[in-house]
Scaffold this active site. Structure first.
Site, PDB file in Angstrom:
ATOM      1  N   ASN A  11       0.866  -1.183   0.000  1.00  0.00           N
ATOM      2  CA  ASN A  11       0.000   0.000   0.000  1.00  0.00           C
ATOM      3  C   ASN A  11       0.903   1.233   0.000  1.00  0.00           C
ATOM      4  OD1 ASN A  11      -1.836   2.027   0.476  1.00  0.00           O
ATOM      5  ND2 ASN A  11      -2.267   1.420   2.598  1.00  0.00           N
ATOM      6  N   LYS A  13      -0.004   4.281  -0.245  1.00  0.00           N
ATOM      7  CA  LYS A  13      -0.679   5.458   0.343  1.00  0.00           C
ATOM      8  C   LYS A  13      -0.479   6.685  -0.568  1.00  0.00           C
ATOM      9  CE  LYS A  13       0.250   3.350   4.769  1.00  0.00           C
ATOM     10  NZ  LYS A  13       0.115   3.448   6.210  1.00  0.00           N
ATOM     11  N   HIS A  98      -9.552   0.878   5.124  1.00  0.00           N
ATOM     12  CA  HIS A  98      -8.229   1.031   5.741  1.00  0.00           C
ATOM     13  C   HIS A  98      -8.385   1.939   6.961  1.00  0.00           C
ATOM     14  CE1 HIS A  98      -4.102   2.308   6.395  1.00  0.00           C
ATOM     15  NE2 HIS A  98      -3.735   1.230   5.722  1.00  0.00           N
ATOM     16  N   GLU A 100      -6.775   4.323   8.062  1.00  0.00           N
ATOM     17  CA  GLU A 100      -6.619   5.765   7.807  1.00  0.00           C
ATOM     18  C   GLU A 100      -7.904   6.349   7.233  1.00  0.00           C
ATOM     19  OE1 GLU A 100      -2.956   5.478   5.569  1.00  0.00           O
ATOM     20  OE2 GLU A 100      -1.976   4.768   7.395  1.00  0.00           O
ATOM     21  N   GLU A 167      -5.483  -5.431  10.427  1.00  0.00           N
ATOM     22  CA  GLU A 167      -4.456  -4.417  10.629  1.00  0.00           C
ATOM     23  C   GLU A 167      -4.693  -3.721  11.967  1.00  0.00           C
ATOM     24  OE1 GLU A 167      -2.500  -3.060   6.852  1.00  0.00           O
ATOM     25  OE2 GLU A 167      -4.329  -1.893   6.943  1.00  0.00           O
ATOM     26  N   GLY A 173       2.244   1.822  10.677  1.00  0.00           N
ATOM     27  CA  GLY A 173       3.155   2.954  10.531  1.00  0.00           C
ATOM     28  C   GLY A 173       3.877   3.318  11.820  1.00  0.00           C
ATOM     29  N   SER A 211       3.320  -2.632  10.206  1.00  0.00           N
ATOM     30  CA  SER A 211       4.778  -2.623  10.339  1.00  0.00           C
ATOM     31  C   SER A 211       5.429  -3.949   9.933  1.00  0.00           C
ATOM     32  CB  SER A 211       5.188  -2.231  11.759  1.00  0.00           C
ATOM     33  OG  SER A 211       4.735  -0.915  12.041  1.00  0.00           O
TER      34      SER A 211
HETATM   35  C1  PEP Z   1      -0.832  -0.126   5.910  1.00  0.00           C
HETATM   36  O1  PEP Z   1      -0.869   1.072   5.661  1.00  0.00           O
HETATM   37  O2  PEP Z   1      -1.728  -0.862   5.488  1.00  0.00           O
HETATM   38  C2  PEP Z   1       0.283  -0.633   6.713  1.00  0.00           C
HETATM   39  C3  PEP Z   1       0.234  -1.870   7.129  1.00  0.00           C
HETATM   40  O3  PEP Z   1       1.315   0.238   6.951  1.00  0.00           O
HETATM   41  P1  PEP Z   1       2.734  -0.113   7.627  1.00  0.00           P
HETATM   42  O4  PEP Z   1       3.231  -1.386   7.011  1.00  0.00           O
HETATM   43  O5  PEP Z   1       3.606   1.073   7.313  1.00  0.00           O
HETATM   44  O6  PEP Z   1       2.487  -0.285   9.089  1.00  0.00           O
END
Ligand code: PEP
Length: 247
Positions: A11, A13, A98, A100, A167, A173, A211
């Site tokens: 992703n 973003k 997601h 966000e 997630e 992040g 992460s």
């Molecule tokens: C994401 O944005 O779906 C995500 C898992 O981000 P990160 O791997 O940076 O934690």
């Protein structure tokens, strides 16, 4: 138990221009030469890159995801993008819900249910994201929160063309990954929920996101019911994305 091929989904973003995206694909293509890759790779660039990356991605077998969509088919919805437009631009999958989008843009369960259904109706595959906040986990509510998100978001979802991504919000992040035990327990919970809810529940890939990086990918991917990873930050660098894919 169905055998589900693993998926590594990046992703991006709101990062990377078309030029940078093309450079990424060229570099991923070089890195893949001579490698035996058993996992399916997907990438979610910004909408504006989709049509410019479709050929390069197709050449190396990488599928494209959109990061969001409107549930409306067409009309006076300034700034929105329909599922048909995303399909036309080359997307085969759409991220729905997601964290966000839920947290920064106020997307709620009712809206996400409409989006998931619109994606399926348009012939694309939703990647439906669920996950608890740190406060909810510390309050012992993680399993109930995830069940509720699945129950509302996937209510009356019509078919097995669906991916779920777990997630945990506190891991996205932040550099803080769920332990493999946390991931194992939650993925087992999600699998049970899907099997009870849908006759086709055992077919749905369940990805872990939060992460994920080259150093922890192999351990996460070794957990039962972890059918792949959704990767944010570490997917911006073709080298680390490839290392995760090959982990
Ligand atoms: C994401 O944005 O779906 C995500 C898992 O981000 P990160 O791997 O940076 O934690």
């Amino acid at each position: 138990m169905a055998l589900i091929p693993q998926i590594i989904a990046g992703n991006w973003k709101m990062n990377l221009t078309l030029t940078q995206g093309r450079r990424f694909i060229d570099s991923l293509a070089s890195g893949l030469v001579g490698k035996k890759l058993e996992r399916k790779l997907l990438l979610a660039p910004n909408f504006t890159l989709l049509s410019g990356l479709i050929q390069g991605c197709a050449d190396i077998g990488v599928g494209l995801m959109a990061q969001n969509c409107a549930y409306q088919e067409a009309g006076a919805f300034t700034g929105e993008t329909s599922v048909a437009m995303l399909k036309d631009a080359g997307a085969a999958y759409v991220l729905v819900g997601h964290s966000e989008r839920r947290q920064l843009f106020g997307e709620n369960d009712d809206l996400l249910q409409q989006k998931a259904q619109a994606v399926a109706a348009g012939g694309l595959v939703p990647i439906f994201c669920v996950g608890e906040t740190l406060e909810q986990r510390q309050g012992g509510e993680a399993f109930a929160i995830v069940s509720n998100q699945l129950r509302s978001g996937l209510n009356r979802f019509p078919c097995e063309k669906l991916i779920v991504a777990y997630e945990p919000v506190w891991a996205i992040g932040t550099g803080q990954t769920a332990t493999s035990e946390d991931a194992r327990l939650m993925h087992a919970h999600i699998r049970k929920f899907l099997e009870i809810q849908f006759s086709w529940g055992e077919m749905v890939p369940i990805l872990y996101g939060g992460s994920a990086k080259p150093g922890n990918a192999a351990e996460l991917l070794a957990q039962p019911e972890v059918n792949g990873l959704l990767v944010g930050g570490a997917s911006l660098d073709p080298e680390s994305f490839l290392q995760i894919a090959l982990a």
